[in-house]
Motif scaffolding. Sequence first.
Motif, PDB file in Angstrom:
ATOM      1  N   THR A  99       0.936  -1.220  -0.208  1.00  0.00           N
ATOM      2  CA  THR A  99      -0.013   0.281   0.035  1.00  0.00           C
ATOM      3  C   THR A  99       1.106   1.113  -0.045  1.00  0.00           C
ATOM      4  OG1 THR A  99      -1.392  -0.983   0.781  1.00  0.00           O
ATOM      5  CG2 THR A  99      -1.932   0.927   1.458  1.00  0.00           C
ATOM      6  N   LYS A 100       2.459   1.029   1.079  1.00  0.00           N
ATOM      7  CA  LYS A 100       2.588   2.819   0.712  1.00  0.00           C
ATOM      8  C   LYS A 100       3.966   3.427  -0.620  1.00  0.00           C
ATOM      9  CE  LYS A 100       5.859   3.427   4.842  1.00  0.00           C
ATOM     10  NZ  LYS A 100       6.614   2.543   5.522  1.00  0.00           N
ATOM     11  N   GLN A 101       4.018   1.545  -0.911  1.00  0.00           N
ATOM     12  CA  GLN A 101       4.150   2.312  -2.348  1.00  0.00           C
ATOM     13  C   GLN A 101       3.831   2.563  -3.846  1.00  0.00           C
ATOM     14  OE1 GLN A 101       5.995  -1.917  -2.516  1.00  0.00           O
ATOM     15  NE2 GLN A 101       8.207  -1.112  -3.292  1.00  0.00           N
ATOM     16  N   MET A 102       2.448   1.863  -3.462  1.00  0.00           N
ATOM     17  CA  MET A 102       1.478   2.056  -4.510  1.00  0.00           C
ATOM     18  C   MET A 102       0.077   4.199  -3.916  1.00  0.00           C
ATOM     19  SD  MET A 102       0.485  -0.096  -6.259  1.00  0.00           S
ATOM     20  CE  MET A 102      -1.582   0.094  -6.490  1.00  0.00           C
ATOM     21  N   LEU A 103       0.528   3.974  -2.758  1.00  0.00           N
ATOM     22  CA  LEU A 103      -0.190   5.651  -2.594  1.00  0.00           C
ATOM     23  C   LEU A 103       1.303   6.477  -3.288  1.00  0.00           C
ATOM     24  CD1 LEU A 103      -1.189   5.194   1.405  1.00  0.00           C
ATOM     25  CD2 LEU A 103      -1.917   6.016  -0.548  1.00  0.00           C
ATOM     26  N   THR A 142      -7.260  12.713  -5.760  1.00  0.00           N
ATOM     27  CA  THR A 142      -8.283  12.141  -4.416  1.00  0.00           C
ATOM     28  C   THR A 142      -8.542  10.384  -4.898  1.00  0.00           C
ATOM     29  OG1 THR A 142     -10.067  13.000  -5.724  1.00  0.00           O
ATOM     30  CG2 THR A 142      -9.096  14.096  -3.701  1.00  0.00           C
ATOM     31  N   ILE A 143      -9.078   9.998  -6.440  1.00  0.00           N
ATOM     32  CA  ILE A 143      -9.235   8.157  -6.534  1.00  0.00           C
ATOM     33  C   ILE A 143      -7.946   7.741  -6.346  1.00  0.00           C
ATOM     34  CG2 ILE A 143     -10.626   7.358  -8.271  1.00  0.00           C
ATOM     35  CD1 ILE A 143     -12.632   8.647  -7.141  1.00  0.00           C
ATOM     36  N   MET A 144      -7.146   7.823  -7.343  1.00  0.00           N
ATOM     37  CA  MET A 144      -5.601   7.408  -7.281  1.00  0.00           C
ATOM     38  C   MET A 144      -5.469   6.832  -5.685  1.00  0.00           C
ATOM     39  SD  MET A 144      -5.016   6.179 -10.241  1.00  0.00           S
ATOM     40  CE  MET A 144      -5.073   6.492 -11.856  1.00  0.00           C
ATOM     41  N   PRO A 145      -5.658   7.360  -4.781  1.00  0.00           N
ATOM     42  CA  PRO A 145      -5.204   6.955  -2.904  1.00  0.00           C
ATOM     43  C   PRO A 145      -5.975   6.648  -3.152  1.00  0.00           C
ATOM     44  CG  PRO A 145      -4.109   9.405  -3.108  1.00  0.00           C
ATOM     45  CD  PRO A 145      -5.341   9.226  -4.492  1.00  0.00           C
ATOM     46  N   MET A 146      -7.552   5.771  -3.343  1.00  0.00           N
ATOM     47  CA  MET A 146      -8.347   5.217  -3.197  1.00  0.00           C
ATOM     48  C   MET A 146      -7.533   4.201  -3.578  1.00  0.00           C
ATOM     49  SD  MET A 146     -11.376   7.221  -2.564  1.00  0.00           S
ATOM     50  CE  MET A 146     -11.414   9.293  -2.168  1.00  0.00           C
ATOM     51  N   VAL A 147      -7.696   3.870  -4.684  1.00  0.00           N
ATOM     52  CA  VAL A 147      -7.248   2.701  -5.726  1.00  0.00           C
ATOM     53  C   VAL A 147      -5.986   2.161  -5.048  1.00  0.00           C
ATOM     54  CG1 VAL A 147      -6.695   2.373  -7.937  1.00  0.00           C
ATOM     55  CG2 VAL A 147      -7.958   3.769  -7.329  1.00  0.00           C
ATOM     56  N   SER A 148      -5.143   3.091  -4.559  1.00  0.00           N
ATOM     57  CA  SER A 148      -3.967   2.818  -4.093  1.00  0.00           C
ATOM     58  C   SER A 148      -4.132   1.826  -3.017  1.00  0.00           C
ATOM     59  CB  SER A 148      -3.005   3.094  -3.231  1.00  0.00           C
ATOM     60  OG  SER A 148      -2.430   4.111  -5.103  1.00  0.00           O
ATOM     61  N   VAL A 149      -4.677   2.325  -1.826  1.00  0.00           N
ATOM     62  CA  VAL A 149      -4.837   1.795  -0.285  1.00  0.00           C
ATOM     63  C   VAL A 149      -5.688   0.042  -0.944  1.00  0.00           C
ATOM     64  CG1 VAL A 149      -6.641   2.068   1.209  1.00  0.00           C
ATOM     65  CG2 VAL A 149      -5.550   3.627   0.675  1.00  0.00           C
ATOM     66  N   VAL A 150      -6.898   0.201  -1.653  1.00  0.00           N
ATOM     67  CA  VAL A 150      -7.723  -0.937  -2.058  1.00  0.00           C
ATOM     68  C   VAL A 150      -6.646  -2.134  -2.882  1.00  0.00           C
ATOM     69  CG1 VAL A 150      -9.725  -1.721  -3.886  1.00  0.00           C
ATOM     70  CG2 VAL A 150     -10.096   0.141  -2.760  1.00  0.00           C
ATOM     71  N   ALA A 151      -5.556  -1.251  -3.540  1.00  0.00           N
ATOM     72  CA  ALA A 151      -5.086  -2.184  -4.353  1.00  0.00           C
ATOM     73  C   ALA A 151      -4.304  -2.849  -3.503  1.00  0.00           C
ATOM     74  CB  ALA A 151      -4.031  -1.718  -6.023  1.00  0.00           C
ATOM     75  N   GLY A 152      -3.629  -1.729  -2.642  1.00  0.00           N
ATOM     76  CA  GLY A 152      -2.573  -2.697  -1.327  1.00  0.00           C
ATOM     77  C   GLY A 152      -3.508  -3.435  -0.290  1.00  0.00           C
ATOM     78  N   VAL A 153      -4.976  -3.613  -0.226  1.00  0.00           N
ATOM     79  CA  VAL A 153      -5.454  -4.365   0.399  1.00  0.00           C
ATOM     80  C   VAL A 153      -4.819  -5.816  -0.175  1.00  0.00           C
ATOM     81  CG1 VAL A 153      -7.365  -5.042   1.508  1.00  0.00           C
ATOM     82  CG2 VAL A 153      -6.434  -3.032   1.513  1.00  0.00           C
ATOM     83  N   VAL A 154      -5.381  -5.739  -1.687  1.00  0.00           N
ATOM     84  CA  VAL A 154      -5.428  -7.262  -2.264  1.00  0.00           C
ATOM     85  C   VAL A 154      -3.836  -7.636  -2.581  1.00  0.00           C
ATOM     86  CG1 VAL A 154      -5.607  -7.518  -4.701  1.00  0.00           C
ATOM     87  CG2 VAL A 154      -7.388  -5.886  -3.850  1.00  0.00           C
ATOM     88  N   SER A 155      -3.318  -6.262  -2.493  1.00  0.00           N
ATOM     89  CA  SER A 155      -1.958  -7.298  -2.645  1.00  0.00           C
ATOM     90  C   SER A 155      -1.507  -8.325  -1.511  1.00  0.00           C
ATOM     91  CB  SER A 155      -0.568  -5.792  -2.544  1.00  0.00           C
ATOM     92  OG  SER A 155       0.483  -6.047  -2.871  1.00  0.00           O
TER      93      SER A 155
END
Length: 339
Positions: A99-103, A142-155
Amino acid sequence: MAMYVWFLIPLGLATWSGNSPVHVAVIWMLIGFGGNAVFYAMLSLGYNKRFTDHSLTIPQMWLAIIVTFYAQIYAGPLRGGYLLALILMFIFGCFKLRTKQMLWVSLSSSFIYAATIPLAAIVEGPAFNWVQSLILWFIYTTIMPMVSVVAGVVSRMRHDLAANRSQLQAALEEVTHLASHDELTGLSNRRWMMETLERERALAQRRDSGFCLCIVDLDHFKQVNDVHGHAAGDAVLQAFARISLKKLRGTDIMARHGGEEFLLFIPSDTVAAAEHCVQRIRETLAHTVFDGLPEDFRITMSGGLTHHQPGEPIASTLERADAALYQAKASGRNRIETA
Ligand SMILES: Nc1nc2c(ncn2[C@@H]2O[C@H](COP(=O)(O)OP(=O)(O)OP(=O)(O)O)[C@@H](O)[C@H]2O)c(=O)[nH]1
């Protein structure tokens, strides 16, 4: 790669309809395909191993970000559509990144996006709609950090799943090992040995070859426990297993038959050759000094050795070996009797 190919369709349409200059499509192809070719070569040649991120996910994401923002500068009203390419790229990132890297990637890319807005204004001139562009940038930021958090959870879920799978694999290997091995000595256990002997019996019959079986029993082992303690007894059993394995050939098999009794399979056609092997173990054991036991402590072994008769059940061979062992014990121990 699929993203670059797929986006050639809208980019081609935009170019064909005059909504995007030709050089954008050319650069898209050159950087997209060329960059991917470089990454492919690095992965194939193993250069990726020099980096902590072996999959090169972050550089691949940056390549997509840069080429998409470049196309966006010239995209005019189509600008928002190109951003969808980056959503695809963020989903790709979730397979490898935390998640951190995605953010970090999403926030730093939003700075680069901000820098492209004045460039787009220069390209478009007075027709440029600052408000629309800033709203689009706000949505992205605003959307991309949310996508990052969701993607991080999936990761994280993928990582946990992979860790669970490898834990399960290790547990399965351990269970399989425990099912066939004796925990104390590490030798094969009786169950595995009996299955192996049945197989060897069938093989010997088919090949018309022979093998010998020897039941080995440590002499007066009870006294070791009684005088020096159970732990010392365990250490002696372990040392005996080590000594025996050192003296055996790769084709011989030693198993713990139970307690201080061991079963030895020697694929030899003659009892004499097999006896030579067992005598080597007996002599070595008789002279072994054991760690943690008094200097003058020695232990001996007795063995009952026999040749498997073609066609007879394993139980009959074992009965003969057992009778020979009984004979060895009765004759004063520290000896091998054959039958
Ligand atoms: N320390 C230890 N002792 C064991 C283990 N398994 C069996 N024993 C002991 O092995 C001893 C076997 O004793 P006996 O069957 O009387 O045989 P022995 O003292 O070796 O005498 P002979 O076989 O007649 O020479 C028993 O005291 C068991 O408790 C084990 O895993 N660890």
